[in-house]
Design a protein around this motif. Structure first.
Motif, PDB file in Angstrom:
ATOM      1  N   TYR A   1       0.898 -15.844  12.492  1.00  0.00           N
ATOM      2  CA  TYR A   1       2.262 -15.240  12.247  1.00  0.00           C
ATOM      3  C   TYR A   1       2.096 -13.816  11.699  1.00  0.00           C
ATOM      4  O   TYR A   1       1.186 -13.290  11.293  1.00  0.00           O
TER       5      TYR A   1
ATOM      6  N   PHE B   1       4.453 -10.502   9.618  1.00  0.00           N
ATOM      7  CA  PHE B   1       5.478 -10.315   8.992  1.00  0.00           C
ATOM      8  C   PHE B   1       5.863  -8.972   8.675  1.00  0.00           C
ATOM      9  O   PHE B   1       4.880  -8.050   8.786  1.00  0.00           O
TER      10      PHE B   1
ATOM     11  N   TYR C   1       7.336  -6.768   5.691  1.00  0.00           N
ATOM     12  CA  TYR C   1       7.676  -6.759   4.098  1.00  0.00           C
ATOM     13  C   TYR C   1       8.215  -5.378   3.604  1.00  0.00           C
ATOM     14  O   TYR C   1       7.483  -4.301   4.182  1.00  0.00           O
TER      15      TYR C   1
ATOM     16  N   GLN D   1       9.040  -2.812   0.272  1.00  0.00           N
ATOM     17  CA  GLN D   1       8.657  -2.670  -1.017  1.00  0.00           C
ATOM     18  C   GLN D   1       9.600  -1.374  -1.424  1.00  0.00           C
ATOM     19  O   GLN D   1       9.117  -0.402  -1.390  1.00  0.00           O
TER      20      GLN D   1
ATOM     21  N   ARG E   1       9.458  -1.902  -6.652  1.00  0.00           N
ATOM     22  CA  ARG E   1       8.285  -2.419  -6.405  1.00  0.00           C
ATOM     23  C   ARG E   1       8.512  -4.020  -6.221  1.00  0.00           C
ATOM     24  O   ARG E   1       7.457  -4.694  -5.827  1.00  0.00           O
ATOM     25  N   GLN E   2       9.603  -4.558  -6.112  1.00  0.00           N
ATOM     26  CA  GLN E   2       9.573  -6.199  -5.763  1.00  0.00           C
ATOM     27  C   GLN E   2       9.306  -6.093  -4.102  1.00  0.00           C
ATOM     28  O   GLN E   2      10.250  -5.558  -3.540  1.00  0.00           O
ATOM     29  N   MET E   3       8.345  -6.954  -3.521  1.00  0.00           N
ATOM     30  CA  MET E   3       8.134  -6.954  -2.372  1.00  0.00           C
ATOM     31  C   MET E   3       9.275  -7.849  -1.806  1.00  0.00           C
ATOM     32  O   MET E   3       9.206  -9.023  -2.293  1.00  0.00           O
TER      33      MET E   3
ATOM     34  N   LEU F   1      10.452  -9.832   1.896  1.00  0.00           N
ATOM     35  CA  LEU F   1      10.608 -10.566   3.357  1.00  0.00           C
ATOM     36  C   LEU F   1      11.520 -10.018   4.032  1.00  0.00           C
ATOM     37  O   LEU F   1      12.597 -10.215   3.790  1.00  0.00           O
TER      38      LEU F   1
ATOM     39  N   ARG G   1      10.151 -12.216  10.225  1.00  0.00           N
ATOM     40  CA  ARG G   1       8.656 -12.820  10.603  1.00  0.00           C
ATOM     41  C   ARG G   1       8.843 -13.206  12.120  1.00  0.00           C
ATOM     42  O   ARG G   1       9.805 -13.517  12.682  1.00  0.00           O
TER      43      ARG G   1
ATOM     44  N   PHE H   1       5.507  -2.600   4.762  1.00  0.00           N
ATOM     45  CA  PHE H   1       4.080  -3.425   5.175  1.00  0.00           C
ATOM     46  C   PHE H   1       4.215  -4.440   6.258  1.00  0.00           C
ATOM     47  O   PHE H   1       4.942  -5.207   6.270  1.00  0.00           O
TER      48      PHE H   1
ATOM     49  N   LEU I   1      -2.467 -13.272   3.078  1.00  0.00           N
ATOM     50  CA  LEU I   1      -1.923 -12.315   4.132  1.00  0.00           C
ATOM     51  C   LEU I   1      -2.879 -11.096   4.294  1.00  0.00           C
ATOM     52  O   LEU I   1      -3.468 -10.610   3.175  1.00  0.00           O
TER      53      LEU I   1
ATOM     54  N   PHE J   1      -2.719  -7.352   5.028  1.00  0.00           N
ATOM     55  CA  PHE J   1      -1.893  -6.292   5.202  1.00  0.00           C
ATOM     56  C   PHE J   1      -2.262  -4.840   5.671  1.00  0.00           C
ATOM     57  O   PHE J   1      -3.548  -4.546   5.427  1.00  0.00           O
ATOM     58  N   GLY J   2      -1.472  -4.295   6.352  1.00  0.00           N
ATOM     59  CA  GLY J   2      -1.706  -2.782   6.806  1.00  0.00           C
ATOM     60  C   GLY J   2      -1.318  -2.032   5.470  1.00  0.00           C
ATOM     61  O   GLY J   2      -1.035  -2.492   4.431  1.00  0.00           O
ATOM     62  N   LYS J   3      -1.738  -0.722   5.611  1.00  0.00           N
ATOM     63  CA  LYS J   3      -1.681  -0.046   4.396  1.00  0.00           C
ATOM     64  C   LYS J   3      -0.409   0.734   4.223  1.00  0.00           C
ATOM     65  O   LYS J   3       0.116   1.490   3.082  1.00  0.00           O
TER      66      LYS J   3
ATOM     67  N   TYR K   1      -2.905 -10.553  -5.442  1.00  0.00           N
ATOM     68  CA  TYR K   1      -3.259  -9.591  -4.612  1.00  0.00           C
ATOM     69  C   TYR K   1      -3.365  -8.193  -5.806  1.00  0.00           C
ATOM     70  O   TYR K   1      -2.506  -8.156  -6.738  1.00  0.00           O
TER      71      TYR K   1
ATOM     72  N   GLY L   1      -3.214  -0.360   0.556  1.00  0.00           N
ATOM     73  CA  GLY L   1      -2.249  -1.293   0.854  1.00  0.00           C
ATOM     74  C   GLY L   1      -2.603  -2.642  -0.253  1.00  0.00           C
ATOM     75  O   GLY L   1      -2.996  -2.377  -1.407  1.00  0.00           O
TER      76      GLY L   1
ATOM     77  N   PHE M   1       7.055 -12.870  -3.299  1.00  0.00           N
ATOM     78  CA  PHE M   1       6.262 -12.002  -4.320  1.00  0.00           C
ATOM     79  C   PHE M   1       7.025 -11.899  -5.692  1.00  0.00           C
ATOM     80  O   PHE M   1       8.367 -11.731  -5.594  1.00  0.00           O
TER      81      PHE M   1
ATOM     82  N   PRO N   1       7.493  -9.232  -9.266  1.00  0.00           N
ATOM     83  CA  PRO N   1       7.803  -8.067  -9.404  1.00  0.00           C
ATOM     84  C   PRO N   1       6.253  -6.929  -9.655  1.00  0.00           C
ATOM     85  O   PRO N   1       6.524  -5.817  -9.438  1.00  0.00           O
TER      86      PRO N   1
END
Lengths: 119, 115
Positions: free
Chosen positions: A33, A35, A37, A39, A43-45, A47, A50, A91, A107, A109-111, B35, B42, B106, B108
């Motif tokens: 999968y 995704f 995301y 942010q 700061r709340q990630m 989605l 997908r 991300f 997951l 993640f990329g940077k 995480y 990241g 996720f 916060p």
């Protein structure tokens, strides 16, 4: 191990225009999968979208769509009609397919790509 | 809506202190994850759990431990905090399964500063 690469640390787009964020990944798996995301500064990630690797059809969610190229291992995100609220870190993330009894996998993640929306 | 909550948004601790970060989810998810997020790196997986009392190491477990005594709660423990553990910590949860349910949701985040 899988790796995810986002080659654009920062992108800027004018409000109402279209922007594409790039993501490539490396894996030897055939089922997985992907995704995107978001942010925001709060700061709340969240989605965004997908994609299942076994589906050839590109996923879409309102103004967000992906261009999934499995052979090229590419998974870009297109944002149409950009809005000020789209400003955020984006991300790209990879997850292995959860085969029966496989438990959980995190997951990869990329940077991230910092998206700036110019009014 | 899925809700993942974390006990603190900001935390300041001293080197050597034992630190507990708590995460609670209300969607009956089997999987829970911790995480850490650092600029330019990241998100990196510390630990995850797919059931009560079960835990698995992620990519960077050194210096951390976890506890999952109840399905809805997953704790991250820094046994002896060090300055290199100053970071943003994100908790996530998901169903155990396939299809769209594998998406992680996720919290916060907790910004931890170790002095």
């Amino acid at each position: 191990a899988q790796t995810v690469t986002q080659s654009q640390p920062e992108m800027s787009v004018q409000e109402a225009e279209t922007v594409t964020l790039s993501c490539t990944y490396d894996t030897s798996e055939s089922d997985y999968y992907l995704f995107w995301y978001k942010q925001p500064p709060s700061r709340q990630m969240i989605l965004v979208i997908r994609q299942e690797a076994y589906k050839q059809q590109n996923a879409t969610e309102n103004r967000f769509s992906v261009n999934f190229q499995k052979a090229a291992k590419s998974f870009s995100l297109k944002i149409s009609d950009s809005q000020l609220g789209d400003a955020a870190m984006y991300f790209c993330a990879y997850r292995s397919y959860p085969y029966l009894g496989g438990g959980a996998d995190g997951l990869t993640f990329g940077k991230g790509t910092h998206l700036i929306i110019q009014p | 809506d899925v809700k993942v909550t974390q006990s603190s948004r900001y935390l300041v601790k001293r080197t050597g202190e034992k630190v507990f970060l708590e995460c609670v989810q209300d969607m009956d998810h089997e999987n829970m994850f911790w995480y850490r997020q650092d600029p330019g790196l990241g998100l990196r997986l510390i630990y995850f759990s797919y059931d009560v009392k079960m835990k698995e190491k992620g990519d960077i477990p050194e210096g951390y431990s976890v506890s999952r005594e109840k399905k809805e709660r997953f704790s991250l423990i820094l046994e002896s905090a060090s300055t290199n553990q100053t970071s943003m910590y994100l908790c996530a949860s998901s169903f155990l399964g396939s299809g769209g349910s594998v998406a992680q949701y996720f919290g916060p985040g907790t910004r931890l500063l170790v002095l």
